[in-house]
Design an enzyme around this catalytic site. Structure first.
Site: not given
Length: 147
Positions: A63-66
């Site tokens: 779950i890539p997120h900033g």
């Protein structure tokens, strides 16, 4: 909040050919940009987060997120999903078959993360996400996680 507001069929890519972790993060980042959820710079925040700590959460899901300092790049809350039948190597033997890019505005960030986590904590849900042949199936599986 239902995922239909933040997850649409246009936000889902099925049967994506295997690519590098960086390319997978860029892919979901560009989907978030294309959906009008984030500004282009948010992708840099996603890559920076991945360098700091992996966004692979187990069960074949990442779950890539900033990073927090990139939250100003978020215009609307959104979820995008890329399905990789052959998987993406997230390092240390961790293969992601489902890569979920998220952007949460304000407090919605944790709500979105927990909803996805609740869905993918069950291996059978991940298998269903991996085997889905239509974007509508993905949305339905994510919506079931709300119960």
């Amino acid at each position: 909040m239902t995922s239909k507001e933040i997850l649409t069929t246009q936000n889902i890519q099925l049967k994506v050919a295997s690519e590098s972790k960086k390319e997978a993060i860029e892919r979901v980042g560009k989907l978030l940009v294309a959906g009008g959820y984030v500004k282009e710079n948010y992708i840099e925040g996603m890559k920076a987060r991945e360098e700091e700590v992996t966004t692979y959460i187990g069960n074949g899901v990442a779950i890539p997120h900033g990073m927090n300092e990139y939250k100003k790049e978020i215009m609307e809350s959104g979820i995008v999903i890329a399905q990789y039948p052959e998987g993406v190597d997230f390092g240390e033997g961790n293969i992601a078959y489902v890569v979920v890019g998220i952007a949460g505005k304000g407090e919605e960030h944790m709500e979105i993360l927990s909803k996805i986590a609740l869905t993918v904590q069950y291996e059978e849900n991940v298998q269903r996400l991996r085997n889905a042949t239509k974007p509508e199936e993905i949305i339905s599986i994510i919506d079931e996680g709300e119960m």
